[in-house]
Write a protein that holds these residues in place. Structure first.
Motif, short mmCIF file in Angstrom:
data_model
loop_
_atom_site.label_atom_id
_atom_site.label_comp_id
_atom_site.label_asym_id
_atom_site.label_seq_id
_atom_site.Cartn_x
_atom_site.Cartn_y
_atom_site.Cartn_z
N PHE A 1 43.64 28.97 37.84
CA PHE A 1 43.11 30.19 38.46
C PHE A 1 44.19 30.89 39.30
O PHE A 1 44.19 32.10 39.42
N LEU A 2 45.11 30.10 39.83
CA LEU A 2 46.20 30.69 40.60
C LEU A 2 47.12 31.52 39.70
O LEU A 2 47.69 32.52 40.13
N LEU A 3 47.24 31.09 38.43
CA LEU A 3 48.00 31.90 37.48
C LEU A 3 47.38 33.29 37.35
O LEU A 3 48.08 34.31 37.36
N LEU A 4 46.04 33.31 37.23
CA LEU A 4 45.35 34.58 37.10
C LEU A 4 45.49 35.43 38.35
O LEU A 4 45.75 36.64 38.28
N THR A 5 45.31 34.80 39.52
CA THR A 5 45.38 35.53 40.78
C THR A 5 46.77 36.11 40.99
O THR A 5 46.92 37.28 41.39
N ASN A 6 47.78 35.31 40.74
CA ASN A 6 49.15 35.80 40.94
C ASN A 6 49.48 36.94 39.99
O ASN A 6 50.06 37.96 40.40
N ALA B 1 45.29 43.61 34.40
CA ALA B 1 45.54 43.97 35.80
C ALA B 1 46.40 45.24 35.88
O ALA B 1 46.17 46.10 36.74
N ILE B 2 47.37 45.36 34.98
CA ILE B 2 48.21 46.56 34.94
C ILE B 2 47.37 47.78 34.60
O ILE B 2 47.52 48.86 35.21
N SER B 3 46.45 47.64 33.65
CA SER B 3 45.56 48.75 33.30
C SER B 3 44.71 49.16 34.49
O SER B 3 44.49 50.36 34.74
N PHE B 4 44.22 48.16 35.23
CA PHE B 4 43.43 48.44 36.43
C PHE B 4 44.30 49.16 37.47
O PHE B 4 43.85 50.09 38.13
N ILE C 1 39.63 44.73 43.83
CA ILE C 1 40.00 43.50 43.13
C ILE C 1 39.17 42.31 43.58
O ILE C 1 38.75 41.47 42.76
N ILE C 2 38.91 42.20 44.89
CA ILE C 2 38.23 41.02 45.44
C ILE C 2 36.89 40.75 44.77
O ILE C 2 36.62 39.61 44.37
N PRO C 3 35.98 41.72 44.61
CA PRO C 3 34.71 41.42 43.93
C PRO C 3 34.91 40.91 42.51
O PRO C 3 34.18 40.01 42.06
N LEU C 4 35.87 41.47 41.79
CA LEU C 4 36.14 41.00 40.43
C LEU C 4 36.64 39.56 40.44
O LEU C 4 36.31 38.77 39.54
N MET C 5 37.42 39.20 41.44
CA MET C 5 37.95 37.85 41.54
C MET C 5 36.84 36.85 41.88
O MET C 5 36.84 35.72 41.39
N LEU C 6 35.88 37.26 42.70
CA LEU C 6 34.79 36.36 43.09
C LEU C 6 33.93 35.97 41.89
O LEU C 6 33.33 34.88 41.88
N PHE C 7 33.86 36.84 40.90
CA PHE C 7 33.06 36.55 39.71
C PHE C 7 33.92 35.98 38.58
O PHE C 7 33.54 36.06 37.41
N GLY C 8 35.04 35.40 38.94
CA GLY C 8 35.93 34.83 37.94
C GLY C 8 35.60 33.41 37.54
O GLY C 8 36.26 32.84 36.67
N GLY C 9 34.61 32.79 38.18
CA GLY C 9 34.19 31.44 37.79
C GLY C 9 34.83 30.34 38.59
O GLY C 9 34.56 29.15 38.32
N TRP D 1 26.30 41.83 35.81
CA TRP D 1 27.09 42.86 35.13
C TRP D 1 28.53 42.93 35.63
O TRP D 1 29.43 43.35 34.89
N MET D 2 28.77 42.51 36.87
CA MET D 2 30.12 42.62 37.42
C MET D 2 31.12 41.71 36.73
O MET D 2 32.29 42.05 36.60
N LYS D 3 30.62 40.54 36.29
CA LYS D 3 31.57 39.61 35.66
C LYS D 3 32.05 40.13 34.30
O LYS D 3 33.10 39.71 33.81
N TYR D 4 31.28 41.05 33.71
CA TYR D 4 31.71 41.63 32.44
C TYR D 4 32.84 42.64 32.62
O TYR D 4 33.49 43.03 31.66
N LEU D 5 33.06 43.06 33.86
CA LEU D 5 34.17 43.96 34.16
C LEU D 5 35.38 43.22 34.69
O LEU D 5 36.40 43.83 34.97
N SER D 6 35.26 41.90 34.84
CA SER D 6 36.30 41.09 35.47
C SER D 6 37.15 40.37 34.44
O SER D 6 36.63 39.57 33.65
N TRP D 7 38.44 40.66 34.44
CA TRP D 7 39.35 39.92 33.58
C TRP D 7 39.54 38.49 34.09
O TRP D 7 39.94 37.61 33.34
N PHE D 8 39.23 38.24 35.37
CA PHE D 8 39.26 36.87 35.89
C PHE D 8 38.29 35.99 35.11
O PHE D 8 38.60 34.84 34.79
N SER D 9 37.10 36.50 34.84
CA SER D 9 36.07 35.72 34.16
C SER D 9 36.51 35.32 32.76
O SER D 9 36.46 34.14 32.39
#
Length: 672
Positions: A455-460, A544-547, A569-577, A591-599
């Motif tokens: 998950f740190l890979l994704l966050t970074n 993330a670049i697109s965002f 970014i923070i709400p999208l990260m919270l729904f990353g699993g 619905w928010m997790k469907y917009l999150s690349w973290f998920s």
């Protein structure tokens, strides 16, 4: 004084009236429309250095404006069209008051006045720029037709007061870029480059031709005077039939100022129509103008021949002293002096009223009305419906794309922040994560550590790339809008070029990051799992670049973009699993997790990591996950599909970039 009066007496006070009536005569006389002395446009059949014929009748423009009024009222500006009349509100400030004027082929018209007289506002109205918070009424005509902004853009050039350039380019590269996109399509590459060399020589830019333009405070480049000359060179390059200049001599010494005005004068003598605001010209520069428009308190105090201004002020009892710079005299006479506001305003009102009643003022009004009657069928046809529908872009889509991509690539590879600093940043963070999570084993304790590292890979990748590109569009928005409104390239060309120029680095850096971290942490699997992991991280980075692009295009400036990035970014990260179990997401927030690349990224990385793990070491008296499938089941990813996640990441990346493009496109809409 007698000599001065004799000199003034040599000028015919009704010259303007005769010239203006001559301008509105039959089409056979259209070539000599109101120029001083003999008609100099008729015999100009020679081609200029770029191969384009200058001075031809169809390339000449008579620009007139009638009863232009400008009110500063943000509320009204939001709801009124460009020339739509609206009842004046108490909050409005009357900036321009019934301004009427005309400029014809072969004339260099200088707009002069004290600060706050309305010079730049008038120029903005004439060029359809910067009018978002203004309510404008009145009529503008080009060769008898109402002005269309796009048609005007394709036939004119505008030297603005602010110098906006890409600092990574050299002077020659900047002019080459302008030549490729703004000169006529039929010109060859050699003809364009010949014209570039000529302009560099004419404006004294030879010494700095191969020097970077520079970024103030960061990258040393050319001087302020050279930058001003470069701004003028970019517009002179195309030999436009109509040219606007907003104080082109600001920041130049007297010699270079005279040089710049001489170039403008030379263009006017070849049949061009030149309109320029100018601030305190020297007497030598003032003498080079054909006509002068003096403004005071938003009104016209005088419009006519340069020497005729002496006569007018003489007649109203305000003679210019001998051996005195006439420009300084007129400006000081029409200025509102501190402590004498009421007296100065009464004097200005008297001067403006006297001009409106004078022969010069009446002849100007008559000429403007005649220019709006569409009497000259030849001119009407030359700027008819076909001209209105003509694209404002001189270059084809492919030519625009090739050259904007070339400039964007030069900007990227010469930007030390992108090449050096970001590379060191990626390497340093990768080594740090690798050392912290060094050599993880497939044990119960290792499960949490490995999941955290993934998950740190994704966050970074998210924060590094979002904040790395958030300035891509908003920081250069003024440059983009100026060049776009100048008819250089389309919004989609600019957007695609910026993206493609940065794409190689947006693939290389995430891949290098995974290549360092993967073996140091000890993720499971062979080289197939490694490439799957690297591919997922690259996709997450590009989401993330697109965002970041979307934030950059939506924000007004860089400060706003940086401020709103983290809260989005923070709400999208919270729904990353990772912070919230995928099976525990509230139904009304699913619905928010469907917009999150973290998920999607987290699910794909976890499936790639644990799906093939058949045994995990377990000590006695310990709650254990016997295999990787149990780990995925606990996280509610037992039915996860890497192919589905990759597809969703691709969709998200395209969707965010699509929103970004339309947000950028919305900023190009201007009032008609």
């Amino acid at each position: 004084m007698e000599e001065k009066n004799q000199l003034l007496g040599m000028e015919n006070p009704r010259f303007d009236s005769l010239a203006l009536r001559r301008n509105s005569s039959s089409p056979n006389n259209s070539g000599s429309s109101g120029s001083k002395g003999p008609p100099r446009q008729n015999d100009q059949s020679a081609s200029d250095s770029s191969g384009a014929v200058v001075g031809a009748a169809e390339d000449q423009i008579t620009y007139s404006w009638n009863n232009v009024n400008v009110y500063s009222n943000p509320d009204a500006a939001a709801s009124s069209g460009f020339f739509r009349r609206k009842k004046k509100e108490s909050t409005e400030k009357h900036i321009l008051k019934n301004v009427t004027g005309i400029c014809r082929p072969g004339e260099l018209l200088a707009i002069m006045g004290a600060s706050g007289a309305g010079k730049t506002t008038l120029l903005n109205v004439l060029t359809h720029r910067n009018n978002d918070k203004l309510r404008v009424t009145g009529d503008l005509y080009v060769n008898g037709r109402a002005v269309d902004p796009d048609a005007l853009t394709s036939r004119s050039a505008y030297v603005q007061q602010d110098d906006l350039f890409i600092g990574m380019l050299t002077v020659r590269e900047q002019l080459k870029f302008q030549a490729m996109l703004r000169m006529d399509r039929y010109l060859t590459f050699d003809q364009r480059m010949t014209r570039v060399d000529e302009v560099i020589s004419e404006l004294g830019l030879s010494k700095c031709a191969d020097t970077k333009i520079g970024v103030p405070g960061r990258i040393k480049g050319i001087s302020g005077g050279e930058m001003k000359r470069l701004a003028f060179a970019c517009e002179v390059l195309t030999n436009p039939p109509l040219m606007f200049c907003d104080e082109p001599t600001s920041g130049l010494d007297s010699f270079m100022a005279q040089n710049v005005v001489a170039v403008m004068k030379n263009m006017a003598e070849r049949g061009k129509t030149i309109i320029s605001t100018i601030h305190q010209p020297s007497s030598e520069v003032y003498a080079m103008f054909d006509r002068v428009l003096l403004m005071a308190e938003g009104r016209v105090a005088f419009l006519g021949e340069v020497d005729a201004a002496y006569q007018f002020f003489n007649r109203i009892g305000l003679p210019c002293p001998p051996n005195y710079n006439p420009a300084d005299f007129f400006i000081s006479t029409l200025a509102v002096q501190p402590g004498k506001e009421e007296a100065c305003r009464r004097a200005i009102t008297m001067i403006c009223d006297e001009f409106s009643k004078s022969d010069d003022g009446v002849s100007i009004s008559r000429a403007v009305k005649e220019n709006s009657k569409e009497m000259e069928q030849q001119r009407y046809d030359s700027l008819g419906d076909q001209e209105v529908r003509k694209s404002p872009y001189k270059a084809s889509w492919w030519t625009q794309f090739r050259n904007v991509l070339w400039r964007s690539w030069l900007e990227v590879i010469r930007e030390p922040m992108l090449i050096k600093v970001r590379f060191l940043q990626v390497m340093a963070i990768a080594l740090l994560i690798g050392l912290i999570y060094w050599g993880q084993q497939l044990t119960q304790e290792g499960i949490t550590n490995i999941n955290g590292a993934l998950f740190l890979l994704l966050t970074n990748m998210t924060f590094q790339n979002v904040f790395g590109v958030v300035s891509t569009f908003c920081a250069q928005l003024p440059i983009f809008l100026r060049e776009h409104f100048n008819g250089m390239y389309r919004a989609d060309v600019y957007f695609l070029s910026k993206m493609l120029a940065e794409t190689p680095f947006h693939i290389t850096y995430p891949f290098a990051f995974v290549a360092i971290v993967y073996n140091m942490v000890g993720f499971t699997g062979d080289y197939v799992n490694f490439f799957i992991c690297a591919g997922i991280v690259v996709l997450v980075a590009n989401c993330a670049i697109s965002f970041g692009y979307m934030i950059s295009c939506m924000a007004k400036n860089l400060s706003v973009a940086l401020a709103i990035s983290a809260p989005f970014i923070i709400p999208l990260m919270l729904f990353g699993g990772f912070f919230l179990n995928s099976g525990s997401t509230p139904s009304y927030l699913t619905w928010m997790k469907y917009l999150s690349w973290f998920s999607y990224g987290n699910e794909a990385l976890l499936v790639n990591q644990w799906k093939e793990v058949e045994n995990i070491a377990c000590n006695k008296n310990q709650t254990c996950f016997p295999n990787g499938l149990a780990v995925l089941s606990f996280l509610h990813y037992e039915n996860g599909s890497i192919i589905y996640d990759v597809f969703c990441l691709l969709i998200l990346s395209v969707a965010y970039r699509t929103v970004a493009f339309f947000a950028l496109l919305a900023k190009t809409y201007r009032k008609q």
